[in-house]
Enzyme design. Structure first.
Site, short mmCIF file in Angstrom:
data_model
loop_
_atom_site.label_atom_id
_atom_site.label_comp_id
_atom_site.label_asym_id
_atom_site.label_seq_id
_atom_site.Cartn_x
_atom_site.Cartn_y
_atom_site.Cartn_z
N VAL A 259 0.83 -1.20 0.00
CA VAL A 259 0.00 0.00 0.00
C VAL A 259 0.87 1.25 0.00
O VAL A 259 0.56 2.26 -0.67
CB VAL A 259 -0.96 0.00 1.20
CG1 VAL A 259 -1.68 1.33 1.35
CG2 VAL A 259 -1.96 -1.14 1.07
N ALA A 260 1.99 1.23 0.74
CA ALA A 260 2.86 2.39 0.81
C ALA A 260 3.53 2.68 -0.52
O ALA A 260 3.85 3.83 -0.84
CB ALA A 260 3.92 2.19 1.90
N GLU B 227 -2.04 5.33 -4.83
CA GLU B 227 -3.46 5.19 -5.17
C GLU B 227 -4.06 6.48 -5.72
O GLU B 227 -5.03 6.45 -6.47
CB GLU B 227 -4.26 4.74 -3.93
CG GLU B 227 -3.94 3.34 -3.44
CD GLU B 227 -2.77 3.34 -2.45
OE1 GLU B 227 -2.47 2.27 -1.91
OE2 GLU B 227 -2.18 4.42 -2.23
N ASP C 144 -5.06 21.51 -43.85
CA ASP C 144 -5.58 22.01 -45.11
C ASP C 144 -5.32 23.51 -45.18
O ASP C 144 -4.76 24.10 -44.27
CB ASP C 144 -7.06 21.68 -45.28
CG ASP C 144 -7.90 22.14 -44.09
OD1 ASP C 144 -7.35 22.81 -43.21
OD2 ASP C 144 -9.10 21.82 -44.06
N ASN D 186 6.11 8.22 -1.18
CA ASN D 186 6.12 6.77 -0.95
C ASN D 186 7.20 6.35 0.05
O ASN D 186 7.01 5.44 0.85
CB ASN D 186 6.34 6.02 -2.26
CG ASN D 186 5.08 5.99 -3.13
OD1 ASN D 186 4.04 6.52 -2.74
ND2 ASN D 186 5.18 5.38 -4.29
N GLU E 194 6.38 6.96 3.62
CA GLU E 194 5.33 6.03 4.02
C GLU E 194 5.87 4.62 4.25
O GLU E 194 5.32 3.85 5.06
CB GLU E 194 4.24 5.98 2.94
CG GLU E 194 3.46 7.29 2.79
CD GLU E 194 2.56 7.31 1.57
OE1 GLU E 194 1.81 8.30 1.41
OE2 GLU E 194 2.60 6.36 0.77
N THR F 282 -4.74 14.21 1.42
CA THR F 282 -3.95 15.44 1.50
C THR F 282 -3.09 15.69 0.27
O THR F 282 -2.81 16.84 -0.07
CB THR F 282 -3.07 15.41 2.75
OG1 THR F 282 -2.17 14.29 2.68
CG2 THR F 282 -3.91 15.29 4.02
#
Length: 927
Positions: free
Chosen positions: A302-303, A307, A349, A701, A704, A732
């Site tokens: 998840v870290a 997402e 054109d 990331n 985290e 956030t």
């Protein structure tokens, strides 16, 4: 038994629905076709029509068989990234983290629905094509005219056409009375075309859309009546062929979609590999039980999965759509916002895109060159026009305006010389004539294509006298015509003739006025007296020259593809600054093998003239074979395949057909080439901004992940919970990242060549910058905030740390807030890649300030509301604990400004320039 229709030959380049030919290459007459189709004056019998309907199928636009909507919707939830999130969600429920599971499932739902809506939109072009065919039509069956469903029309039917009808199928005109048809949906030409039955075998020509004895499905009857012999129905019509080509062109993924797929795979590989590695390390070392290791591995995954990246990307592209709309371009597919920035070739054109699509009279050339004669030529040209200074054919409007500007009372002259009869412009005559009665005498005033009109002239007026038109004078007139045409002018010849010659044969006091139609026109338009030439032009748009220069700086080739003549197109190109080396005609394109065409499109300065929309499709494909990213403009139904095949199809908003607009990715509201270049600039800016917020997202990331690793390998309480990680990724971080998507263009964004197609948006350099520099700094600050909370509570190194209770909740909250605070500094740092943010303007992007304010409000709400505190495990910090957080944005910004300063110094040493824009660095070859 009726005969079958003659089998249509299919030579190379032939198309479905092409008129059958005689064995000698000539075209069948309408009568011969009717006999071969078994269609007599009474039409088909009901039984024969039913048999043919079974054999040929219904007269409608068929759709290519596709997967059902349900299957396509389900496919959006089984992609690679979706499968990863499904697994992560179920694992969250297994780990007794239902809040995490539901949050992950919400991300899957949002992304899947958005992707499905984008795919569903692609079918709209075919739906619009279907609407061009009528529902009912009048056909001759069993000797009587009866209303029938248009879908029941079959080859051999005789269909009655009247004003306001939509033509239901392709066919030959058997009878016509003042029949004019609007073919603009197929040809893009706004002028209605006169139609009539073929005379003998005179229509054996290849330019089917210009033939006056053929009408086509989807065109509209403007005036008059006619009888149509149907030869092609359904998908064998011209419009059916276009529908087939439009559906056959596959929707290749955009460059952005390809790259995001790659980013997803890279992120997935990193996240899963890290989760498995740390699971094995934690369990193998004995520090974690298998159940604890499972939860830990899930937290690592998840870290490492951002997402919030896809929702941020979607919102950033939506903002780009809004900006482009304000600048004159409506984007219909979000990924097209970025894709157009990768453009390497623009196929455009001429009329209305490079020019203003309005005619101006530039020169009047009387036969004798006298100024008084020039005024008379202009007066006659105005009398030969039916437009006013505000309404009517653009060419005639320009003539009337010029006459009024010269002091000629056009309306007064028209009132004094009442119109007796008109012979409107026809493509096969290439001229128009108005017969006006002046003091009891009929005078024909004619204007038209110079060569065709001059061929009908037997005399010329010089200084008020009419003299014979000898070969020398005729050659001099044509030489002046060619000189002005080479300068880009549209040329018209003006002539007149007194019809009262005393015999009454041509009308006048002693005879009848010549009849309408071709017979009357032939009686009037002969033995004309040549008066002079008019030179008109469609002025180039004033902003086009600057836009072309900008394309040159940006490394984008501009290729003109026009239906106009080569001389005119070359002259316009020269006036707007477009270099032209070789002019290739549509006829040459048809004779070229595909490999030769691929080589021709690579020639610098090549211009394509007298082309049809099918030629445009061939040119687009040839450029794509060379690896070019092509943006193509178009406005007609026939342009739909090319618009859909190109990386970016840009339809014209003012003169474009509905089909072209539906097939395109972008609709240019003002039909202006400069707006396309502005869209390219915006696309490059969006690409740059995507890189900026990807760096911003990935930087968080590391802080985290590191707390999870510290918890396992240093035996400290978990500094950051999984739910707090989601609060960052889906809460956030979103608004500041979105603000980065609204960053204004860099000064040098159009001073660098198009990016390479293999240049990844998630490059090693960007990953290294996010993970190895910014992320490490944020991780250090986050852990410092965690330990600082325990320090203020009396903890010292070596002592046990509480793993539950208010102190632990405040400590994890401080870790969470530290990452948020560091990301505030990071959002300013990510606004530029090399330049100092203070140099570009610290407050230039006010969305960043708004994003930070919204982020702060969200954090305060999470801390203030008891339900959210419970869900995310938050506890408001004490005043002393808040103080350290205020320094973190400045620390992050200071670290990044230091790095940029070092990079700029290295760039100057390597490139020898004091330039810091991205374009300057690329030109210097640095970094």
């Amino acid at each position: 038994m009726p005969h079958a229709a003659p089998e249509e030959p299919r030579p190379s380049g032939a198309v479905a629905g092409e008129a059958p030919r005689r064995p000698d290459g000539g075209a069948y007459t309408a009568e011969e076709l009717a006999r071969s189709l078994g269609s007599g004056p009474g039409g088909l019998s009901s039984e024969e029509a039913a048999r043919r309907l079974r054999a040929h199928g219904p007269n409608r636009i068929e759709r290519v068989r596709r997967r059902s909507l349900v299957l396509r919707l389900l496919a959006q939830f089984t992609g690679f990234f979706a499968r990863l999130l499904w697994i992560a969600g179920f694992c969250a429920f297994m780990a007794r983290l239902p809040e995490l599971g539901w949050a992950i499932f919400a991300v899957i739902l949002i992304n899947g629905c958005f992707s499905f809506l984008q795919e569903y939109r692609a079918e709209r072009a075919v739906e619009v094509l279907e609407r061009l065919l009528p529902a009912r039509i009048t056909a001759r069956r069993d000797g009587a005219d009866v209303p029938i469903e248009a879908a029941a029309i079959v080859p051999g039917d005789r269909v009655r056409l009247e004003e306001g009808d939509q033509v239901p199928a392709d066919g030959h005109v058997l009878e016509a009375s003042g029949l004019r048809v609007d073919q603009s949906a197929l040809t893009g030409e706004s002028r209605p075309v006169w139609k009539r039955a073929a005379e003998g075998n005179s229509e054996a020509r290849d330019d089917r859309l210009e033939r006056h004895d053929l009408v086509f499905a989807g065109s509209g009857v403007v005036s008059g009546t006619g009888l149509l012999l149907v030869t092609s129905t359904g998908m064998r019509t011209e419009i059916g062929r276009i529908a087939h080509l439009t559906q056959a062109v596959t929707d290749a993924p955009s460059p952005l979609q390809v790259e995001m797929s790659r980013v997803t795979r890279v992120v997935t590989l990193l996240a899963v590999s890290a989760g498995l590695a740390f699971f094995a390390l934690g369990v193998g070392s004995g520090r974690l039980r298998p159940s604890e290791g499972f939860v830990f591995a899930l937290g690592v995954i998840v870290a490492n999965v951002p997402e919030g990246l896809l929702p941020t990307l979607t919102l950033a592209l939506a903002l780009g759509v809004q900006r482009m709309a304000r600048q004159g371009s409506v984007v219909k597919r979000l990924s097209a916002v970025e894709s157009i920035g990768a453009t390497t070739v623009i196929c455009t054109d001429k009329t209305g895109t490079l020019t203003q699509n309005r005619m101006e009279l530039r020169h009047v050339r009387p036969a004798d060159g006298a100024a008084d004669s020039a005024r008379r030529v202009l007066e006659i040209a105005a009398l030969a026009s039916s437009a006013t200074s505000r309404h009517g054919d653009p060419t005639e409007v320009a003539i009337v305006r010029a006459a009024e500007a010269d002091g000629i009372d056009v309306e007064g002259l028209r009132a004094a010389r009442a119109t007796a009869r008109g012979y409107p412009f026809e493509a096969f005559r290439k001229r128009m004539t108005l017969v006006r009665r002046d003091a009891g005498t009929l005078i024909a005033y004619a204007k038209g294509a110079p060569r065709e009109t001059l061929a009908l002239c037997s005399s010329v007026e010089t200084r008020g006298e009419v003299v014979g038109l000898d070969p020398e004078r005729r050659a001099a007139i044509l030489a002046e015509h060619d000189r002005l045409a080479e300068e880009g002018h549209r040329m018209l010849a003006v002539a007149s003739r007194r019809l009262d010659d005393g015999s009454g044969r041509d009308g006048g006091p002693g005879g009848a006025i010549p009849p309408e139609g071709a017979e009357g026109a032939a009686m009037v338009e002969r033995d004309l007296t040549f008066l002079g030439l008019l030179a008109l032009w469609d002025p180039p748009r004033p902003e086009v020259a600057g836009a072309l220069a900008l394309c040159g700086r940006a490394g984008i080739r501009v290729v003109m593809i026009t239906g106009d003549y080569g001389l005119t197109a070359r002259a316009v190109a020269r006036k707007i600054g477009l270099q032209v080396g070789r002019v290739v005609t549509g006829a040459e394109i048809e004779r070229m093998p595909s490999q030769v065409l691929v080589e021709v499109v690579a020639e610098p300065g090549v211009l394509f003239a007298r082309t049809s929309p099918s030629h445009k499709l061939a040119l687009v494909k040839a450029l794509q074979t060379r690896g070019e990213v092509v943006t193509v403009t178009g406005d007609g139904v026939n342009d739909a395949p090319a618009l859909k095949a190109a990386a970016i199809g840009a339809a014209m908003g003012l003169r474009g057909t509905d089909v072209a607009k539906e097939a395109a990715d972008i609709v240019v509201l003002d039909d202006n080439f400069a707006s396309i270049v502005t869209a390219v600039r915006q696309g490059r800016t969006v690409r740059d901004n995507i890189g900026k917020f990807i760096t911003y997202h990935f930087a968080s990331n590391v802080p985290e992940l590191v707390p999870l690793l510290a918890s396992v390998f240093f035996g400290i309480p978990l500094p950051l919970t999984i739910m707090q990680i989601l609060a960052i990724d889906l809460g956030t971080d979103l608004l500041p990242a979105l603000a980065l998507g609204a960053e204004p263009s860099d000064e040098g964004v159009m001073d660098r060549p198009p990016r390479r197609r293999d240049e990844p948006i998630l490059s090693r350099g960007r990953l290294g910058h996010a993970y190895g520099y910014l992320g490490v700094a944020e991780a250090a600050l986050a852990l410092a905030a965690f330990f600082w909370t325990y320090w203020l509570a009396g903890w010292r190194p070596g002592a046990a740390m509480e793993g539950a209770g208010p102190l632990y909740a405040r400590a994890t909250t401080m870790t969470f807030l530290a990452i948020v605070a560091a990301q505030i500094g990071n959002v300013f740092a990510c606004r530029t890649e090399r330049e100092s943010v203070f140099r570009v303007g610290f407050w230039r992007n006010r969305f960043v300030l708004g994003g930070i304010a919204a982020e702060a409000a969200l954090v305060l709400a999470l801390l203030a509301l008891p339900p959210t505190r419970a869900i995310f495990g938050l506890e408001p910090p004490r005043p002393a604990e808040w103080g350290v957080l205020l320094a973190f944005p400045l620390v992050m910004l200071g670290l990044e400004e230091t790095r940029k300063g070092i990079v700029r110094r290295i760039a100057r040493r390597r490139g020898g320039r004091n330039e810091t824009s991205p374009g300057a660095v690329v030109r210097a070859g640095a970094l």
